[in-house]
Design an enzyme around this catalytic site. Structure first.
Site, PDB file in Angstrom:
ATOM      1  N   GLU A 130      -1.287   3.328  10.047  1.00  0.00           N
ATOM      2  CA  GLU A 130      -2.209   4.445   9.814  1.00  0.00           C
ATOM      3  C   GLU A 130      -2.756   5.074  11.095  1.00  0.00           C
ATOM      4  O   GLU A 130      -3.075   6.252  11.096  1.00  0.00           O
ATOM      5  CB  GLU A 130      -3.350   4.060   8.855  1.00  0.00           C
TER       6      GLU A 130
ATOM      7  N   HIS B  99      16.293 -12.098   1.664  1.00  0.00           N
ATOM      8  CA  HIS B  99      16.689 -11.461   0.401  1.00  0.00           C
ATOM      9  C   HIS B  99      16.894  -9.957   0.565  1.00  0.00           C
ATOM     10  O   HIS B  99      16.914  -9.232  -0.422  1.00  0.00           O
ATOM     11  CB  HIS B  99      15.643 -11.759  -0.676  1.00  0.00           C
TER      12      HIS B  99
HETATM   13  O1  M6R Z   1     -14.038   2.969   0.808  1.00  0.00           O
HETATM   14  P1  M6R Z   1     -12.959   2.073   0.263  1.00  0.00           P
HETATM   15  O2  M6R Z   1     -13.054   0.693   0.768  1.00  0.00           O
HETATM   16  O3  M6R Z   1     -12.917   2.098  -1.252  1.00  0.00           O
HETATM   17  O4  M6R Z   1     -11.615   2.717   0.758  1.00  0.00           O
HETATM   18  C1  M6R Z   1     -10.386   2.269   0.300  1.00  0.00           C
HETATM   19  C2  M6R Z   1      -9.268   2.734   1.191  1.00  0.00           C
HETATM   20  O5  M6R Z   1      -9.173   4.122   1.163  1.00  0.00           O
HETATM   21  C3  M6R Z   1      -9.457   2.278   2.641  1.00  0.00           C
HETATM   22  O6  M6R Z   1      -9.595   0.891   2.706  1.00  0.00           O
HETATM   23  C4  M6R Z   1      -8.284   2.679   3.513  1.00  0.00           C
HETATM   24  O7  M6R Z   1      -7.134   2.021   3.122  1.00  0.00           O
HETATM   25  C5  M6R Z   1      -8.605   2.395   4.977  1.00  0.00           C
HETATM   26  N1  M6R Z   1      -8.768   3.618   5.695  1.00  0.00           N
HETATM   27  C6  M6R Z   1      -7.581   1.620   5.688  1.00  0.00           C
HETATM   28  O8  M6R Z   1      -7.961   1.362   6.996  1.00  0.00           O
END
Ligand code: M6R
Length: 619
Positions: A497, A513
């Protein structure tokens, strides 16, 4: 995250303190307040909500040269006008602000109330004001010192007394507090950015130190049992540090990016997450945050854990912990998929929704779906106070990580794991699945995590060097078994990311696999090995990679890494040894650091990666 500001001098203290609090807004808060001391006494203005809502009240405060202020991020007691700081004692003569958590506030509250003190709130800070009142015999610093000896937990405190004008007494224990030095005026703050426009000269208080701040100067004392009057020993002149940071850099605590700052905040965040929740060695939640009776816990048939992205990765570890420690069948489901799988919800199912922001639409929708389908109880593990999710569920367990500004989640993940581990341990003990001794041993493991996280942060230098090579790659594979597999799932998400490198995580045993076909000479594989029982098997998978010319970076405990035989180019990254059940808290830190430095090497917009948002409020 809470912020403290104080001012003593000749200027309008309320305006300066208000301005300084505004400079801490970026850290997040849910309420704020200011107290001013002038010749007629102490006037306080406090309000739930934004500083803009406090502003009209500040204008009504007396124009005087002494004030303390606070922005609050609720932990004990909901955000409200009355729960906002400053808090005072019975007489209103002692007024204080506090950051941190007083772990033994319950015991102290009971004792003080039995002694005739009347408290107006449930906030742990109020107890401190009454405790100082109990100790006060005409010297505020001495009373703070005496009170501090009885306080347990993490705290930064700033106190004023109506009878001691022109003086702020500050105390620090495991929560930052700095004194800003001016000409004919002095400042106090929990964070440098708050007062950077006023001074660049600072004195940092160390743990166990009391600062007495007046217009003319600053005296620092060390709290020592049995030495000097009241056990206060004057600290010799300390050289002030001159901070040459621009305000924006200072907000990042001197780090280049919020992400790196937040990675380094993990020891403190982990400490806050467990603070007051592990007592007498056992997990004991605070009043109102885990509303399950022991009977409810014993009645549970099933647990669903719902979350997205990083929070989903936390759910996977949570499932593992709940099944192993509590013996309850548990399922982690992507919140965005929950609705479409037409979930079967047996009687007495608990749904745990995990979300840093508490605003993720997919997670909110999944919780509603679960309720419609008959979920018995709902619990949120959430970081953001008062977020939408907290209003959808029966119970809330706050992560207490403080605001996470970088889009890439770091300290939110590790504190989610610790919260879920506490839930699992508590359930396991109540259901008789683990003994009292085992519950205590696990509780101690959780208490040790801040120190282990600190150890993992030592990998930063190595990761920075390694990043130069990894940054040249377009595909990186991550492998692990058991909890290590769950940790590498989070590790690969971090890398992709923010660095935009294609990364995939595989259960190490799955390589053969299919994925092994992609391992060609020079392909990087990050292996995680934290569990000595699984390490020999993962080591064999690492050899499969080596046999195809792959390049291995192995992250693990010393004992596990000893089982590997690697080549010259391969890299070993040793992190502290920890109970394998909760090891992702430690191993992921090395992976977060790797992702950060690789992204920096590639020059991406680390805190705001392309196409991503911090709070995902669309489906
Ligand atoms: O605010 P949240 O914890 O619900 O967000 C969930 C995901 O959008 C968040 O964890 C996202 O995957 C992160 N930016 C990853 O680093």
């Amino acid at each position: 995250m809470c912020g403290i500001v104080g001012y003593v001098g000749t200027r309008d203290a309320a305006s300066i303190v208000f301005d300084a609090l505004c400079r801490l807004e970026y850290r997040g808060y849910d309420s704020a307040g200011i107290a001013v001391l002038d010749s007629s006494g102490i006037c306080t203005a406090k309000r739930k909500g934004r500083l803009a809502e406090l502003s009209p009240l500040v204008k009504t405060l007396p124009r005087a040269g002494q004030a303390i202020g606070h922005t609050r991020w609720a932990t004990h007691g909901a955000p409200s006008d009355i729960n906002s700081h400053p808090h005072c004692d019975c007489t209103g003569d002692i007024v204080l602000v506090h950051n941190g958590i007083i772990e033994n506030h319950r015991e102290l509250r009971e004792r003080l109330i039995a002694g005739g003190h009347v408290m107006k709130t449930e906030v742990d800070t109020e107890v401190v004001a009454h405790l100082i009142e109990e100790k006060y015999r005409g010297d505020l610093a001495a009373a703070v010192a005496e009170a501090a000896r009885e306080l347990e937990g993490a705290m930064a405190i700033a106190v004023i007394h109506r009878g001691e004008p022109g003086r702020i007494v500050a105390y620090r224990e495991k929560s930052p507090l700095i004194i800003g030095l001016g000409e004919g005026e002095n400042f106090l703050a929990s964070d440098i950015p708050a007062i950077l426009p006023y001074t660049r000269k600072f004195l940092a208080l160390n743990d166990g130190e009391i600062g007495v701040i007046t217009e003319e100067g600053v005296a620092v004392y060390r709290l020592e049992k049995g030495s000097g009057a009241n056990g206060l020993v004057k600290v010799g002149d300390r050289q002030p540090m001159v901070v040459d940071l621009e305000p924006e850099a200072a907000e990042k605590g001197g780090f280049d990016h919020f992400m790196l700052k937040e990675i380094f905040e993990q020891p403190e965040a982990l400490m806050k997450a467990v603070s007051g929740r592990i007592r007498d060695g056992r997990v004991k939640f605070e009043e109102g945050e885990f509303g399950f009776s022991d009977e409810d816990v014993r009645a549970l048939n099933k647990v669903y854990l719902l979350g997205c992205g990083t929070a989903y990765h936390a759910c996977l570890v949570g499932k593992h912990l709940i099944e192993r420690l509590a013996g309850i069948p548990a399922e982690a489901v992507l919140a965005s998929e929950f609705r479409y799988m037409e979930p079967l919800i047996p009687e007495r199912t608990l749904v745990i929704a995990v979300s840093q922001s508490g605003e993720t639409l997919d997670t909110l929708a999944a919780v509603r779906e679960a309720k419609e389908r008959g979920a018995w109880r709902t619990l949120a593990v959430v970081n953001q106070p008062l977020s939408s999710l907290t209003r959808e569920v029966d119970d809330v367990l706050y992560q207490r990580a403080g605001p996470e500004i970088s889009v890439a989640s770091t300290k939110a993940y590790t504190t989610q794991l610790v919260c879920l581990a506490m839930v699992a341990c508590h359930m396991g003990f109540v259901r008789g699945r683990i003994s009292e001794d085992q519950a205590r041993a696990f509780g101690q493991e959780l208490r040790n995590l801040p120190e282990k996280a600190l150890g993992a942060l030592e990998a930063a230098g190595l990761m920075e060097r390694l990043a130069v090579e990894i940054a040249k790659e377009e595909d990186v594979f991550f492998i692990g078994r058991g909890a290590d597999y769950l940790a590498v799932m989070e590790g690969q998400l971090k890398l992709k990311e923010i660095s935009y490198i294609h990364a995939e995580a595989y259960a190490a045993g799955e390589l053969k696999h299919g994925t092994l076909a992609l391992i060609a000479p020079g392909v990087p594989v990050i292996a995680c090995l934290m569990d000595p029982e699984l390490a020999p098997k993962t080591a064999s998978n690492v050899m499969e990679v080596k046999a195809r010319g792959g390049w291995v970076v192995a992250i693990g405990s010393q004992e596990c890494l000893n089982q590997l035989q690697l080549g010259e180019k391969d890299v070993l990254v040793t992190v502290p040894d920890v109970n394998p059940l909760i090891s992702p808290v430690v191993s992921v830190i090395a992976m977060q650091l790797l992702a950060y430095y690789v992204a920096r090497e590639r020059g991406t917009d680390i805190d705001k990666p392309r196409n991503l948002a911090k709070s995902v409020t669309v489906e």
